[in-house]
Design a protein around this motif. Structure first.
Motif, PDB file in Angstrom:
ATOM      1  N   ASP A 120      -0.738  -3.569 -18.803  1.00 41.81           N
ATOM      2  CA  ASP A 120      -1.377  -3.299 -20.094  1.00 41.81           C
ATOM      3  C   ASP A 120      -1.850  -4.626 -20.702  1.00 41.81           C
ATOM      4  N   ASN A 121      -1.321  -4.999 -21.855  1.00 46.97           N
ATOM      5  CA  ASN A 121      -1.739  -6.244 -22.500  1.00 46.97           C
ATOM      6  C   ASN A 121      -0.740  -7.381 -22.280  1.00 46.97           C
ATOM      7  N   ARG A 122       0.096  -7.235 -21.267  1.00 48.39           N
ATOM      8  CA  ARG A 122       1.144  -8.216 -21.015  1.00 48.39           C
ATOM      9  C   ARG A 122       0.989  -8.807 -19.620  1.00 48.39           C
ATOM     10  N   ALA A 123       1.229 -10.103 -19.503  1.00 45.41           N
ATOM     11  CA  ALA A 123       1.166 -10.769 -18.204  1.00 45.41           C
ATOM     12  C   ALA A 123       2.562 -11.271 -17.832  1.00 45.41           C
ATOM     13  N   VAL A 124       2.942 -11.056 -16.580  1.00 47.16           N
ATOM     14  CA  VAL A 124       4.231 -11.520 -16.079  1.00 47.16           C
ATOM     15  C   VAL A 124       3.964 -12.468 -14.910  1.00 47.16           C
ATOM     16  N   VAL A 125       4.337 -13.722 -15.072  1.00 46.10           N
ATOM     17  CA  VAL A 125       4.140 -14.728 -14.025  1.00 46.10           C
ATOM     18  C   VAL A 125       5.344 -14.687 -13.096  1.00 46.10           C
ATOM     19  N   SER A 126       5.103 -14.399 -11.809  1.00 44.81           N
ATOM     20  CA  SER A 126       6.223 -14.276 -10.871  1.00 44.81           C
ATOM     21  C   SER A 126       6.260 -15.371  -9.815  1.00 44.81           C
ATOM     22  N   LEU A 127       5.181 -16.172  -9.695  1.00 42.19           N
ATOM     23  CA  LEU A 127       5.170 -17.247  -8.711  1.00 42.19           C
ATOM     24  C   LEU A 127       4.157 -18.310  -9.147  1.00 42.19           C
ATOM     25  N   CYS A 132     -12.147  -7.745 -13.574  1.00 40.63           N
ATOM     26  CA  CYS A 132     -11.557  -7.468 -12.264  1.00 40.63           C
ATOM     27  C   CYS A 132     -10.312  -6.594 -12.396  1.00 40.63           C
ATOM     28  N   ILE A 133      -9.469  -6.926 -13.364  1.00 45.76           N
ATOM     29  CA  ILE A 133      -8.243  -6.157 -13.575  1.00 45.76           C
ATOM     30  C   ILE A 133      -8.564  -4.704 -13.909  1.00 45.76           C
ATOM     31  N   ALA A 134      -9.574  -4.495 -14.740  1.00 45.01           N
ATOM     32  CA  ALA A 134      -9.956  -3.133 -15.136  1.00 45.01           C
ATOM     33  C   ALA A 134     -10.419  -2.302 -13.942  1.00 45.01           C
ATOM     34  N   LYS A 135     -11.002  -2.959 -12.941  1.00 44.78           N
ATOM     35  CA  LYS A 135     -11.492  -2.255 -11.748  1.00 44.78           C
ATOM     36  C   LYS A 135     -10.377  -1.948 -10.753  1.00 44.78           C
ATOM     37  N   HIS A 136      -9.242  -2.603 -10.885  1.00 49.17           N
ATOM     38  CA  HIS A 136      -8.217  -2.522  -9.844  1.00 49.17           C
ATOM     39  C   HIS A 136      -6.838  -2.201 -10.415  1.00 49.17           C
ATOM     40  N   GLN A 137      -6.774  -1.176 -11.234  1.00 49.42           N
ATOM     41  CA  GLN A 137      -5.490  -0.745 -11.759  1.00 49.42           C
ATOM     42  C   GLN A 137      -4.597  -0.259 -10.626  1.00 49.42           C
ATOM     43  N   GLU A 138      -3.306  -0.644 -10.674  1.00 45.44           N
ATOM     44  CA  GLU A 138      -2.311  -0.265  -9.665  1.00 45.44           C
ATOM     45  C   GLU A 138      -2.661  -0.788  -8.276  1.00 45.44           C
ATOM     46  N   GLN A 139      -3.360  -1.918  -8.221  1.00 48.51           N
ATOM     47  CA  GLN A 139      -3.720  -2.514  -6.937  1.00 48.51           C
ATOM     48  C   GLN A 139      -3.368  -4.001  -6.915  1.00 48.51           C
ATOM     49  N   ARG A 171      -1.699  -6.540  -9.794  1.00 47.70           N
ATOM     50  CA  ARG A 171      -1.037  -7.750  -9.298  1.00 47.70           C
ATOM     51  C   ARG A 171      -2.114  -8.663  -8.721  1.00 47.70           C
ATOM     52  N   VAL A 172      -2.235  -9.840  -9.313  1.00 46.61           N
ATOM     53  CA  VAL A 172      -3.266 -10.781  -8.884  1.00 46.61           C
ATOM     54  C   VAL A 172      -2.609 -11.955  -8.167  1.00 46.61           C
ATOM     55  N   ILE A 173      -3.028 -12.157  -6.921  1.00 46.38           N
ATOM     56  CA  ILE A 173      -2.562 -13.301  -6.132  1.00 46.38           C
ATOM     57  C   ILE A 173      -3.634 -14.376  -6.241  1.00 46.38           C
ATOM     58  N   PHE A 174      -3.339 -15.416  -6.993  1.00 46.64           N
ATOM     59  CA  PHE A 174      -4.282 -16.516  -7.182  1.00 46.64           C
ATOM     60  C   PHE A 174      -4.020 -17.583  -6.114  1.00 46.64           C
ATOM     61  N   VAL A 175      -5.077 -18.058  -5.494  1.00 42.16           N
ATOM     62  CA  VAL A 175      -4.957 -19.092  -4.468  1.00 42.16           C
ATOM     63  C   VAL A 175      -5.885 -20.253  -4.818  1.00 42.16           C
TER      64      VAL A 175
END
Length: 203
Positions: A186-193, A136-143, A3-7
């Motif tokens: 995985d290979n899918r992105a879900v935009v939630s905000l 970055c995503i590869a380094k932080h699975q489930e984070q 889960r990536v929080i972009f600011v």
């Protein structure tokens, strides 16, 4: 899932004056510092494993405000910079339109096709930011991680997450200190905000 929080960074004097910043290293103004502190407070209770930032000062200052609540270092990556606006940096929209109206008009109608003189294209921005984000995503699975970046950069990443072309990028607002959240599964992105700024609604 990551889960990536972009600011987006807080406001600068150049934002306030309508100047194109790009790679120019402009610090936050007083309002931008307040915005950074408020977005940091908003994210204070999030469980965050890492904080990444563009290496430009305005993004770093915003990231450092967030990091204070989590006891984490800010990891800077130049790949997360704004687009390089070349010879347009420091100029306003009106000044650019006076001398480069044709190029600027195309860049806002078809940003996939053209970039600013002596700068870079949004296609190049997409290549550098998506590659670095994947690392970055590869380094932080489930984070959960935070990434502080820029308006143009964030629009590019949202287009990539939604699977839409760059020519739609200007259809999305990105206000100062806005929060966007994308979950990478995985290979899918879900935009939630997208472009959430309620934390600064009173300033």
């Amino acid at each position: 899932m990551t889960r990536v929080i972009f600011v987006r960074h807080g406001q600068t004097s150049w934002n306030q004056e309508g100047k194109y910043q790009g790679h120019s290293d402009i610090s936050l103004n007083e309002r931008g510092i307040r915005q950074g502190n408020l977005v940091a407070k908003r994210l204070a209770n999030e469980k965050i494993s890492a904080i990444y930032s563009s290496d430009l000062l305005r993004a770093q200052q915003t990231a450092e405000a967030i990091a204070e609540y989590h006891g984490l270092p800010v990891i800077t990556k130049p790949e997360f910079r704004e687009i390089n606006f070349g010879i347009w940096e420091g100029l306003t929209y009106q000044e650019i339109m006076a001398d480069w109206s044709e190029i600027l008009t195309v860049m806002y109608s078809k940003p996939s096709e053209i970039g600013p003189p002596q700068g870079e294209s949004f296609q190049v921005v997409k290549q550098r930011v998506t590659r670095s984000l994947q690392e970055c995503i590869a380094k932080h699975q489930e984070q959960n991680i935070v990434l502080v970046s820029h308006g143009g950069t964030m629009r590019v990443l949202l287009c990539a997450a939604l699977g839409i072309g760059l020519d739609k990028m200007w259809s999305m607002r990105q206000d100062s200190s806005a929060i966007n959240i994308i979950e990478y599964i995985d290979n899918r992105a879900v935009v939630s905000l997208v472009n959430d700024t309620w934390h600064v609604k009173d300033i």
